[in-house]
Design an enzyme around this catalytic site. Structure first.
Site, short mmCIF file in Angstrom:
data_model
loop_
_atom_site.label_atom_id
_atom_site.label_comp_id
_atom_site.label_asym_id
_atom_site.label_seq_id
_atom_site.Cartn_x
_atom_site.Cartn_y
_atom_site.Cartn_z
N CYS A 102 -83.44 53.08 -61.02
CA CYS A 102 -84.45 52.10 -61.43
C CYS A 102 -84.37 50.84 -60.56
O CYS A 102 -85.40 50.29 -60.19
CB CYS A 102 -84.28 51.74 -62.89
SG CYS A 102 -82.61 51.23 -63.34
N GLU A 151 -76.52 47.56 -71.90
CA GLU A 151 -77.26 47.03 -70.74
C GLU A 151 -78.08 45.84 -71.19
O GLU A 151 -79.22 45.69 -70.79
CB GLU A 151 -78.18 48.10 -70.14
CG GLU A 151 -77.47 49.31 -69.59
CD GLU A 151 -78.40 50.18 -68.74
OE1 GLU A 151 -79.52 50.46 -69.19
OE2 GLU A 151 -78.00 50.56 -67.63
ZN ZN Z 1 -82.44 48.96 -62.97
#
Ligand code: ZN
Length: 806
Positions: A410, A326
């Site tokens: 998130c 990520e």
């Molecule tokens: Zn996120």
């Protein structure tokens, strides 16, 4: 210039309690050089942002709370408070989502007092107060079903207790500033006091695995004036990358680059690892630098910023090239279809660049901020406000769509808190001078040191570059108004050589004050108009907005031979619904005429770019040639994926070799193709696009993940029979990154006259070599069906890049 960061200041916080106002004054030793003008002092009234803000208030925030209820995120707090029985639900860091939505709700209340939302917030705060332990601890994953004191702080690298409470502090500060009610703030400070007791010199010294608490602690410091919180933020920053006794037993290791914990932060020069962690870290470093005057942090983030903007920034403003971590890739590694560009990372990039501006008063940071804001960040949320992207890719064959929510939510919760804060990025001030950073219709009241200045903007930005600003100082006085001239209006695509405009724009930006043309020089991206301002004065700015072609640095392999279209701050993309279903096979020649027009009916009203493109096709010899002309329509990137799945691209080809040509009319391509299971793309195995290697996922593949140890098949059928004597397979293998490897074995079957599949009589063996075609030849068969049977290794999945049947 750096010394200017160290100015002593008094921050005045104006607290509006749904109509009631209360003043709180906290004296800080020093803070940012330039002060932001809070979003609460900016009223936006336009056709672009107003609907977004309304949608955020009416849809996104209530929707996110509803999702927090449905998914057990709120129940976790109720259970921790003893209000109900049961186990913790969801992911261990889910508390953070609730805090973020609360922060967004507070911001929204500031602008639109809404009794129901206020009551709901009060209710959740009460539950949280009940869930907090006496010593201040609050993290529902460890507080349910009963106290688990032995587990607390045992894995701060991965369990994210500090990340969660960091968001609590941000939410609590927002709630306090808006309502004047200390209830949530008291929970936050009680928790922060505990953090200060547990972590520090001579105590636990391991930093959080996911940064965020540093930003939260700085906000607590700003609102309470308690230096302990600032010291704690700095402590966490300084532990990063430092060897020595860490962890519960004092023997913890560094977490490595992924968490920016490989070397001390002041020695870091490159953006590495998880991009949300990274940008929160740099934001925290900026805050602590501004509040303490630490120049080492400033030098480090200046260098890292150059690395990001010079080699790791997408044209959309997104950051994070790779899904595996990520995070950031190598310099110039900016793949389009597999781009990560997490929505959280875009928001973090905005937070960071805003602070860089406040520190250095240079408009280049707002240039980057604006690019992220109008493109990568806005793409993260649907226009209706209830669908979300986690990654925001720059190219699609139809595998991408926004989701209603995520297990790891998130991004939606981050959007919920971010959108209401957007007006806060438009203006700033320094002493008695005022900065106009973003162009958006509406009013702002700016309390400078000795004056109060009301600015009213009228503009149709981002579609038109004319901006009229009326100036109303409370007292006529001499001060400067710094108006940002965006990089794109100065022939600077980005403040680096990562992207450049293909051709310079000839029309010049013009600026009038009280209808008189003036030509002040541009410094640090601003024109500074210093004069005696009085009520009724006007500024007219005209930023020419021709369609611009953007070319990437030659080292960005993914963008070679390609062009992006930009107009004003908006980056465009070609999407299937406007282009007869196909866009990846188009080539836009450098001399093709491009036209911009506003379409009020399309996608809530957008500017589109139209022009002529060539459709390219692969010949049977493998050449790529123009097949015909086609008119194309490009829409703003943020507006894609609102009309179903299909092809999209931000970087169409400008040379035929860079396009995905229509495949040649081969036997394989003409077949009706099916498979036992499809992950990623079935069409990819006959698209005639060869990968660079077995592990190359940019060319797409068919794989069977998450199946392992199974027997899978791919089948090719035709209406008529064909004589076939060979099958070539290029295997997919992403060991080291994923869970696909070459198969244990495979064989080819054909459909006989009775319609049964029978193995072919192979003359060569079935190989499973990587990075090349594995060809099996067999005694010719006349058939209308071929099947490839693939036996997966016991602990691995498998995949196919390309198949050729001849
Ligand atoms: Zn996120």
């Amino acid at each position: 210039m750096l010394a200017a960061v160290l100015t002593a200041v008094v921050i005045t916080g104006l607290c509006t309690v749904l109509g009631l106002a209360e003043e709180t004054k906290v004296e800080l030793r020093r803070d940012y050089n330039v002060k932001p003008v809070s979003f609460s002092m900016v009223r936006i009234a336009d056709n672009f942002w107003t609907p977004r803000l309304e949608t955020s208030r009416k849809v996104t925030i209530p929707y996110a709370f509803k999702k927090c209820e449905e998914t057990g995120r709120i129940r976790n707090f109720e259970k921790a408070a003893g209000l109900m029985e049961g186990k913790h639900e969801g992911i261990y860091f889910n508390d953070s989502d609730v805090y973020k939505v609360m922060e967004g709700a507070a911001y929204s209340l500031q602008v639109n007092p809404d009794t129901m939302m206020r009551l709901y917030l009060d209710k959740v705060v009460k539950i949280m107060a009940g869930a907090q332990w006496e010593d201040g601890y609050l993290f529902t994953f460890y507080s349910i079903p009963q106290r688990q004191p032995k587990k607390l702080w045992t894995n701060v690298q991965s369990i994210h207790e500090q990340y969660c409470v960091g968001h609590m502090y941000e939410g609590a500060v927002a709630h306090y500033q808006v309502t004047g009610d200390r209830a949530f703030l008291d929970i936050a400070t009680k928790n922060a006091d505990l953090i200060c007791e547990v972590f520090g010199e001579g105590k636990r010294t391991d930093p959080p695995g996911h940064q965020e608490i540093e930003i939260g602690l700085c906000k607590l410091y700003r609102v309470t004036g308690d230096e302990k919180y600032l010291g704690q933020a700095k402590f966490f920053l300084d532990q990063r990358g430092r060897r020595g006794s860490r962890g519960p037993k004092g023997n913890g290791r560094l977490y490595g680059k992924y968490s920016q914990d490989h070397i001390p932060v002041t020695e870091q020069t490159e953006a590495v690892g998880h991009s949300v962690r990274a940008a929160y870290l740099y934001t925290g470093m900026a805050d602590v630098a501004a509040l303490t005057g630490n120049m080492e942090y400033v030098e480090a983030i200046d260098t890292i910023w150059k690395d990001v903007v010079g080699t790791k920034l997408y044209i959309t403003g997104g950051i994070g090239a790779a899904g595996g971590n990520e995070g950031f890739g190598s310099p110039y590694e900016l793949p389009n279809m597999t781009a990560y560009c997490e929505t959280c990372a875009s928001i973090a990039n905005i937070l960071w660049n805003h602070r860089m501006f406040l520190m250095h008063n240079d408009a280049k940071y707002i240039d980057v901020l604006e690019r992220v804001l109008y493109n990568a960040a806005l793409s993260g949320i649907s226009m209706k406000g209830d669908r979300f992207f986690y990654p925001n890719p720059l190219e699609s064959t139809g595998q991408h769509a926004r989701s209603p929510w995520f297990g790891c939510a998130c991004c939606p919760s981050n959007v919920a808190r971010f959108v209401p804060s957007v007006p806060g990025y438009a203006y700033a001030y320094k002493n008695n001078d005022v900065y106009v950073n973003l162009f958006v219709s509406g009013e702002a009241t700016i309390e400078t040191v000795n004056n109060k200045v009301k600015l009213t903007q009228q503009t149709e930005y981002p579609w038109k570059g004319t901006v009229n600003i009326s100036v109303e100082p409370e007292r006529s006085d001499t001060f400067a108004i710094h108006v940002r001239i965006p990089g794109w209006a100065r022939n600077e695509a980005v403040p680096s050589n990562l992207y450049r405009f293909h051709k310079p724009v000839r029309e010049k930006t013009t600026l009038n004050v009280n209808s008189r043309r003036i030509s002040p020089s541009i410094e640090n991206g601003f024109v500074s108009i210093e004069r005696k301002w009085q009520k009724g004065d006007t500024i007219e700015l005209n930023l020419p907005m021709p369609v611009r072609r953007v070319i990437a640095h030659q080292d960005v392999k993914s963008d070679r031979g390609r062009v992006a279209l930009q107009r004003g701050p908006i980056v465009f993309c070609l999407e299937w619904p406007d282009n007869d279903g196909k866009v990846l096979n188009l080539v836009i020649a450098d001399d093709a005429k491009l036209k911009a027009e506003y379409r009020p009916e399309l996608l809530n009203g957008v500017m589109v770019i139209t022009g002529n493109a060539q459709v390219v096709k692969r010949t049977m010899d493998g050449d790529i040639v123009p097949a015909r002309e086609k008119q194309f329509t490009a829409i703003p990137y943020y507006a894609w994926a609102h009309r179903g799945r299909g092809e999209m691209m931000v970087w169409p080809a400008r040379r035929p070799q860079a396009a995905r040509p229509e495949p040649a009319d081969t036997l394989t391509y003409r077949s009706k193709t099916t498979a036992s299971f499809v992950h990623v793309s079935l069409d990819a195995i006959k698209d005639q696009i060869l990968p660079e290697s077995s592990s190359d996922s940019s060319s797409l593949q068919l794989d069977f993940w998450p199946h392992k140890g199974t027997t899978e098949w791919v089948q090719f059928e035709w209406d008529e029979k064909h004589e076939i004597s060979s099958v070539k397979v290029y295997w997919f293998d992403d060991i080291g990154r994923g869970e696909c490897s070459v198969p244990k074995s495979w064989k080819v079957l054909y459909r006989d006259a009775e319609g049964n599949f029978k193995p072919v009589n192979n003359k060569t063996s079935y190989l499973t070599k990587k990075d090349t075609f594995n060809e099996v030849s067999f005694e010719p068969v006349k058939t209308n069906g071929v099947k490839i049977e693939i036996v997966l290794q016991d602990r691995w999945s498998a995949g196919v890049q390309e198949v050729v049947i001849e």
